[in-house]
Design a protein around this motif. Structure first.
Motif, PDB file in Angstrom:
ATOM      1  N   PHE A  89       0.836  -1.209   0.000  1.00 35.45           N
ATOM      2  CA  PHE A  89       0.000   0.000   0.000  1.00 35.45           C
ATOM      3  C   PHE A  89       0.871   1.259   0.000  1.00 35.45           C
ATOM      4  O   PHE A  89       0.563   2.244  -0.684  1.00 35.45           O
ATOM      5  CB  PHE A  89      -0.944   0.006   1.208  1.00 35.45           C
ATOM      6  CG  PHE A  89      -2.037  -1.024   1.139  1.00 35.45           C
ATOM      7  CD1 PHE A  89      -2.825  -1.151   0.003  1.00 35.45           C
ATOM      8  CD2 PHE A  89      -2.294  -1.877   2.210  1.00 35.45           C
ATOM      9  CE1 PHE A  89      -3.841  -2.106  -0.065  1.00 35.45           C
ATOM     10  CE2 PHE A  89      -3.299  -2.831   2.144  1.00 35.45           C
ATOM     11  CZ  PHE A  89      -4.071  -2.951   1.012  1.00 35.45           C
ATOM     12  N   SER A  90       1.963   1.219   0.761  1.00 36.16           N
ATOM     13  CA  SER A  90       2.859   2.381   0.792  1.00 36.16           C
ATOM     14  C   SER A  90       3.526   2.591  -0.563  1.00 36.16           C
ATOM     15  O   SER A  90       3.756   3.728  -0.979  1.00 36.16           O
ATOM     16  CB  SER A  90       3.913   2.220   1.896  1.00 36.16           C
ATOM     17  OG  SER A  90       4.777   1.144   1.610  1.00 36.16           O
ATOM     18  N   LYS A  91       3.821   1.495  -1.270  1.00 36.94           N
ATOM     19  CA  LYS A  91       4.404   1.616  -2.616  1.00 36.94           C
ATOM     20  C   LYS A  91       3.424   2.294  -3.564  1.00 36.94           C
ATOM     21  O   LYS A  91       3.824   3.115  -4.402  1.00 36.94           O
ATOM     22  CB  LYS A  91       4.766   0.224  -3.146  1.00 36.94           C
ATOM     23  CG  LYS A  91       6.079  -0.321  -2.613  1.00 36.94           C
ATOM     24  CD  LYS A  91       6.374  -1.714  -3.155  1.00 36.94           C
ATOM     25  CE  LYS A  91       6.589  -1.709  -4.646  1.00 36.94           C
ATOM     26  NZ  LYS A  91       6.933  -3.072  -5.155  1.00 36.94           N
ATOM     27  N   LEU A  92       2.154   1.954  -3.454  1.00 33.49           N
ATOM     28  CA  LEU A  92       1.160   2.600  -4.324  1.00 33.49           C
ATOM     29  C   LEU A  92       1.120   4.107  -4.059  1.00 33.49           C
ATOM     30  O   LEU A  92       1.116   4.918  -4.987  1.00 33.49           O
ATOM     31  CB  LEU A  92      -0.219   1.987  -4.094  1.00 33.49           C
ATOM     32  CG  LEU A  92      -1.308   2.439  -5.089  1.00 33.49           C
ATOM     33  CD1 LEU A  92      -2.318   1.329  -5.320  1.00 33.49           C
ATOM     34  CD2 LEU A  92      -2.040   3.694  -4.611  1.00 33.49           C
ATOM     35  N   ILE A  93       1.108   4.473  -2.789  1.00 33.85           N
ATOM     36  CA  ILE A  93       1.047   5.891  -2.409  1.00 33.85           C
ATOM     37  C   ILE A  93       2.263   6.645  -2.941  1.00 33.85           C
ATOM     38  O   ILE A  93       2.154   7.771  -3.434  1.00 33.85           O
ATOM     39  CB  ILE A  93       0.933   6.020  -0.880  1.00 33.85           C
ATOM     40  CG1 ILE A  93      -0.402   5.434  -0.399  1.00 33.85           C
ATOM     41  CG2 ILE A  93       1.062   7.480  -0.444  1.00 33.85           C
ATOM     42  CD1 ILE A  93      -0.464   5.210   1.097  1.00 33.85           C
ATOM     43  N   GLN A  94       3.427   6.017  -2.874  1.00 32.94           N
ATOM     44  CA  GLN A  94       4.662   6.669  -3.303  1.00 32.94           C
ATOM     45  C   GLN A  94       4.807   6.704  -4.824  1.00 32.94           C
ATOM     46  O   GLN A  94       5.255   7.709  -5.390  1.00 32.94           O
ATOM     47  CB  GLN A  94       5.864   5.937  -2.693  1.00 32.94           C
ATOM     48  CG  GLN A  94       5.950   6.061  -1.186  1.00 32.94           C
ATOM     49  CD  GLN A  94       6.986   5.124  -0.578  1.00 32.94           C
ATOM     50  OE1 GLN A  94       7.763   4.490  -1.299  1.00 32.94           O
ATOM     51  NE2 GLN A  94       6.995   5.034   0.738  1.00 32.94           N
ATOM     52  N   ASN A  95       4.429   5.607  -5.481  1.00 34.75           N
ATOM     53  CA  ASN A  95       4.710   5.467  -6.913  1.00 34.75           C
ATOM     54  C   ASN A  95       3.564   5.898  -7.823  1.00 34.75           C
ATOM     55  O   ASN A  95       3.772   6.132  -9.020  1.00 34.75           O
ATOM     56  CB  ASN A  95       5.075   4.018  -7.228  1.00 34.75           C
ATOM     57  CG  ASN A  95       6.333   3.565  -6.516  1.00 34.75           C
ATOM     58  OD1 ASN A  95       7.183   4.374  -6.158  1.00 34.75           O
ATOM     59  ND2 ASN A  95       6.457   2.268  -6.299  1.00 34.75           N
ATOM     60  N   TYR A  96       2.360   5.981  -7.280  1.00 35.93           N
ATOM     61  CA  TYR A  96       1.188   6.326  -8.107  1.00 35.93           C
ATOM     62  C   TYR A  96       0.376   7.418  -7.395  1.00 35.93           C
ATOM     63  O   TYR A  96      -0.795   7.234  -7.057  1.00 35.93           O
ATOM     64  CB  TYR A  96       0.322   5.090  -8.354  1.00 35.93           C
ATOM     65  CG  TYR A  96       1.063   3.920  -8.945  1.00 35.93           C
ATOM     66  CD1 TYR A  96       1.291   3.819 -10.316  1.00 35.93           C
ATOM     67  CD2 TYR A  96       1.556   2.905  -8.125  1.00 35.93           C
ATOM     68  CE1 TYR A  96       1.977   2.736 -10.858  1.00 35.93           C
ATOM     69  CE2 TYR A  96       2.240   1.824  -8.659  1.00 35.93           C
ATOM     70  CZ  TYR A  96       2.455   1.744 -10.017  1.00 35.93           C
ATOM     71  OH  TYR A  96       3.132   0.671 -10.555  1.00 35.93           O
ATOM     72  N   ALA A  97       1.033   8.536  -7.169  1.00 38.27           N
ATOM     73  CA  ALA A  97       0.450   9.601  -6.344  1.00 38.27           C
ATOM     74  C   ALA A  97      -0.870  10.139  -6.885  1.00 38.27           C
ATOM     75  O   ALA A  97      -1.699  10.648  -6.120  1.00 38.27           O
ATOM     76  CB  ALA A  97       1.445  10.744  -6.187  1.00 38.27           C
ATOM     77  N   THR A  98      -1.093  10.039  -8.187  1.00 35.26           N
ATOM     78  CA  THR A  98      -2.320  10.572  -8.783  1.00 35.26           C
ATOM     79  C   THR A  98      -3.396   9.498  -8.969  1.00 35.26           C
ATOM     80  O   THR A  98      -4.456   9.786  -9.529  1.00 35.26           O
ATOM     81  CB  THR A  98      -2.015  11.210 -10.152  1.00 35.26           C
ATOM     82  OG1 THR A  98      -1.471  10.208 -11.029  1.00 35.26           O
ATOM     83  CG2 THR A  98      -1.042  12.364  -9.997  1.00 35.26           C
TER      84      THR A  98
END
Length: 257
Positions: A89-98
């Motif tokens: 979940f943290s990877k999604l927040i960091q890598n796909y901010a939009t």
């Protein structure tokens, strides 16, 4: 003969199983994601996780990558592998901010740490991390429908932290380490003032101060107690104690004169 028959049926079952498999190398990213979601919806989380990972590796920059990243986290969450879920979940927040999945990913990041929060007697690092992530969710997405749930869980987790410190104070008091007990009671009062343990902590601290003859300190804490918790179950007792201590203070002042 029987062995040959059994071997035949085993081979037949194997071939039937293989015939139903999908050659994912020929799928578009969208088709591959659809296939992975079918596995996910069937609760075949282990295989779904493998397919979501393959999508992320095989199709960098695809329009379904944030979808795959989110549901990869969800597969781990549903498998109760909460640390892995938090990482994804943290990877999604960091890598796909939009990505439109970011609000849900932030909530599920907090939820993963919430699930890892242990009983109050144990180390509370995950509890504090859950509070931090739930608060981030509230701050960043204040109009999200899940804000109310996040606030409720923050309160629950703060109650757990307060209980741990309050129990430590009780142990010190029973051991007659009054200075340490009052220090812990103070910490509960100031740090967790909106929990049910704060008025209990302040009440117990006042009792120690009275027992030790610390009249001025007790009166100051009584004033604090009545200003913060006027409707507490112990408020009437504290009011009567205040009158008693004021009278005693006046008597001592008169004697000195």
């Amino acid at each position: 003969m029987i062995r040959n028959v059994l071997t035949y049926f085993i081979l037949l079952i194997f071939l039937v199983a293989c015939s139903g498999s999908i050659d994912t190398s020929k799928l578009t990213p969208e088709e591959y994601f659809k296939y992975a979601m079918e596995l996910y919806n069937k609760e075949d989380y282990q295989q779904a996780a493998i397919e979501f990972q393959n999508i992320l590796m095989q199709f960098p920059g695809s329009t379904v990558n944030d979808d795959a990243q989110y549901y990869l986290g969800m597969t781990y969450f549903n498998e109760e592998q909460y640390l892995l879920a938090a990482y994804e979940f943290s990877k999604l927040i960091q890598n796909y901010a939009t990505s439109p999945f970011v609000p849900d990913a932030q909530f599920m990041l907090a939820e993963s740490y919430y699930k890892l929060s242990p009983p109050y007697q144990l180390d509370q690092s995950y509890t504090k991390k859950a509070i931090e992530e739930f608060q981030a969710f509230i701050d960043i997405f204040p109009s999200n429908p899940k804000v109310e749930e996040a606030e409720r869980k923050i309160k629950e987790l703060n109650d757990k932290l307060a209980r741990k410190e309050y129990q430590s104070a009780l142990i010190y008091e029973k051991m007659e380490y009054d200075k340490a007990a009052m220090k812990y009671y103070d910490y509960v009062v100031e740090t967790y003032h909106d929990t049910k343990y704060a008025p209990l902590a302040l009440y117990n601290k006042i009792k120690i101060e009275v027992r030790k003859g610390m009249i001025n300190e007790a009166l100051a804490d009584i004033n604090l107690f009545l200003s913060r918790y006027p409707n507490d179950d112990n408020a009437n007792e504290i009011r009567n104690l205040e009158i008693e201590l004021i009278n005693k203070h006046n008597e001592l002042t008169t004697e000195k004169k």
